[in-house]
Design an enzyme around this catalytic site. Structure first.
Site, PDB file in Angstrom:
ATOM      1  N   ASP A 295       0.654  -1.214  -0.380  1.00 55.15           N
ATOM      2  CA  ASP A 295      -0.109   0.014   0.053  1.00 55.15           C
ATOM      3  C   ASP A 295       0.847   1.210  -0.439  1.00 55.15           C
ATOM      4  O   ASP A 295       1.846   1.141   0.069  1.00 55.15           O
ATOM      5  CB  ASP A 295      -0.982  -0.022   1.249  1.00 55.15           C
ATOM      6  CG  ASP A 295      -0.273  -0.011   2.254  1.00 55.15           C
ATOM      7  OD1 ASP A 295       0.545  -1.252   2.864  1.00 55.15           O
ATOM      8  OD2 ASP A 295       0.218   1.003   2.770  1.00 55.15           O
TER       9      ASP A 295
ATOM     10  N   ASP B 276       0.779   4.170   2.608  1.00 54.84           N
ATOM     11  CA  ASP B 276       0.444   4.550   3.636  1.00 54.84           C
ATOM     12  C   ASP B 276      -0.474   4.955   3.288  1.00 54.84           C
ATOM     13  O   ASP B 276      -1.566   5.376   2.481  1.00 54.84           O
ATOM     14  CB  ASP B 276       1.659   4.772   4.437  1.00 54.84           C
ATOM     15  CG  ASP B 276       1.470   4.693   5.516  1.00 54.84           C
ATOM     16  OD1 ASP B 276       1.542   4.316   5.855  1.00 54.84           O
ATOM     17  OD2 ASP B 276       2.198   6.011   6.277  1.00 54.84           O
TER      18      ASP B 276
HETATM   19  N1  ADE Z   1       1.374   1.265   6.119  1.00 55.41           N
HETATM   20  C1  ADE Z   1       1.717   0.239   6.573  1.00 55.41           C
HETATM   21  N2  ADE Z   1       2.222   1.316   7.524  1.00 55.41           N
HETATM   22  C2  ADE Z   1       3.010   0.056   8.875  1.00 55.41           C
HETATM   23  N3  ADE Z   1       2.800  -1.677   8.680  1.00 55.41           N
HETATM   24  C3  ADE Z   1       2.072  -1.907   7.367  1.00 55.41           C
HETATM   25  N4  ADE Z   1       2.336  -2.975   6.766  1.00 55.41           N
HETATM   26  C4  ADE Z   1       2.089  -2.779   5.874  1.00 55.41           C
HETATM   27  N5  ADE Z   1       1.716  -1.429   5.101  1.00 55.41           N
HETATM   28  C5  ADE Z   1       1.325  -1.072   6.339  1.00 55.41           C
END
Ligand code: ADE
Ligand SMILES: CSC[C@H]1O[C@H](OP(=O)(O)O)[C@H](O)[C@@H]1O
Length: 313
Positions: A219, A221
């Site tokens: 992703d 974030d």
């Molecule tokens: N955006 C994110 N923040 C923290 N841990 C994660 N693991 C996978 N995506 C993450």
């Protein structure tokens, strides 16, 4: 305790609860001085005959939250089975446009944003040590992986990108970051974010194990102003595909490590950290006498320095 000696320990993260295409040997669940590992350890044979051990960081049913992962038991258990190096996998968020969900990354630096909840040292008794941690991932193993993971991804055939030399932020969680935090981590130089490599990397260093992380992006974030912030559902979308590729990559690199490297080179890669604690410990000469309980615990992970088989006491 199991008589079988593994060469490499593999730690699977979110979505990666087992490896594929290896010959099952046995499952063991060693009780260490720091308790039991997150999951029983599956010992498997590579085609070459070399043994590897796999454990699931969050438990087989993903029942252990990042802050509650028994890091010391995990590292100690793998070392007690003979592991010289650890290959860890992790699902991560991307803090950079060019690192897209589905991409693979090899980080070289960590920014620690855990909050002191996790015990991050084996040296919590009266024997004190200060391990070097400037390069938190083993340089030789990461450099070798840079070539081999790229080869594996090429063989896999879907044109998955590999990013190297990245900085990963390890946050406490379990909630994801705020937008302000996500933007700040980018300003700090963070490229990736997750909740796992601290204390794993620190504990591996104290146990003198080579440790490298293969991070798979799931992703973006929460730093992109016009996009919704990350949710667990976003992560799940890419988790299964990433885990399948991780299994392929793991099988390839483990066999390459066991057979595609001359023995001397293999030992140089996987034993890079061995001996590194020799000058990191304070007042070790009287440690056994003064603090027998602490020394007995430490003998489990550092038998060269503590206990009956110590050669460097
Ligand atoms: N955006 C994110 N923040 C923290 N841990 C994660 N693991 C996978 N995506 C993450
Ligand atoms: C499932 S989203 C957050 C969770 O995923 C990552 O786990 P792992 O590193 O074990 O793959 C991340 O670090 C968080 O723990």
């Amino acid at each position: 305790m199991s008589e079988t000696k593994i060469l490499i320990g593999v730690i699977g993260g979110s979505g990666l609860y087992h490896l594929d295409n290896l010959t099952f040997v046995e499952t063991v669940n060693p009780e260490t001085p720091w308790g039991f590992p997150s999951s029983p350890i599956t010992i498997s044979r590579l085609p070459s005959g070399t043994l590897v051990g796999f454990l699931a960081r969050h438990g087989i049913g993903h029942t252990i939250s990042p802050s509650a992962v028994p890091g010391r038991a995990n590292i100690a258990a793998l070392k007690s089975l003979g592991a010289r190096a650890i290959l860890a996998f992790s699902a991560v968020g991307s803090l950079r446009e060019e690192i897209a969900p589905g991409d693979f990354c090899l980080p070289s630096q960590i920014i620690d944003r855990t909050k002191g909840i996790r015990v991050s040292s084996f040296f919590t008794g009266n024997i004190v040590a200060h391990a070097s941690f400037a390069d938190p991932f083993s340089k030789k193993l990461s450099a070798w992986l840079e070539i081999k993971v790229a080869e594996a991804l090429k063989k896999e055939g879907r044109d998955i990108k590999l990013h190297t030399d990245k900085t990963i932020v390890c946050m406490e969680g379990p909630q994801f970051s705020t937008r302000a935090e996500s933007v700040m981590y980018r300003q700090w130089g963070g490229d990736l974010i997750h909740m796992s490599c601290i204390p794993e990397a620190k504990l591996a260093r104290e146990a003198e194990l080579s440790y490298a992380l293969i991070a798979t992006a799931t992703d973006y974030d929460s730093w992109r102003p016009s996009e919704a912030g990350v949710t667990a559902a976003d992560v799940f979308k890419t988790l299964q595909a990433n885990a399948a590729t991780s299994r392929f990559v793991a099988a390839y690199v483990l066999e390459e490590l066991a057979t595609g490297v001359a023995q001397a080179d293999l030992m140089s890669i996987i034993t890079e950290e061995e001996g590194s604690m020799n000058f990191s410990m304070m007042r070790r000469s009287s440690a056994e006498q003064d603090h027998p309980e602490a020394a007995q615990q430490l003998a489990y992970i550092l038998p060269n320095y503590f206990g009956p088989s110590a050669t460097k006491a």
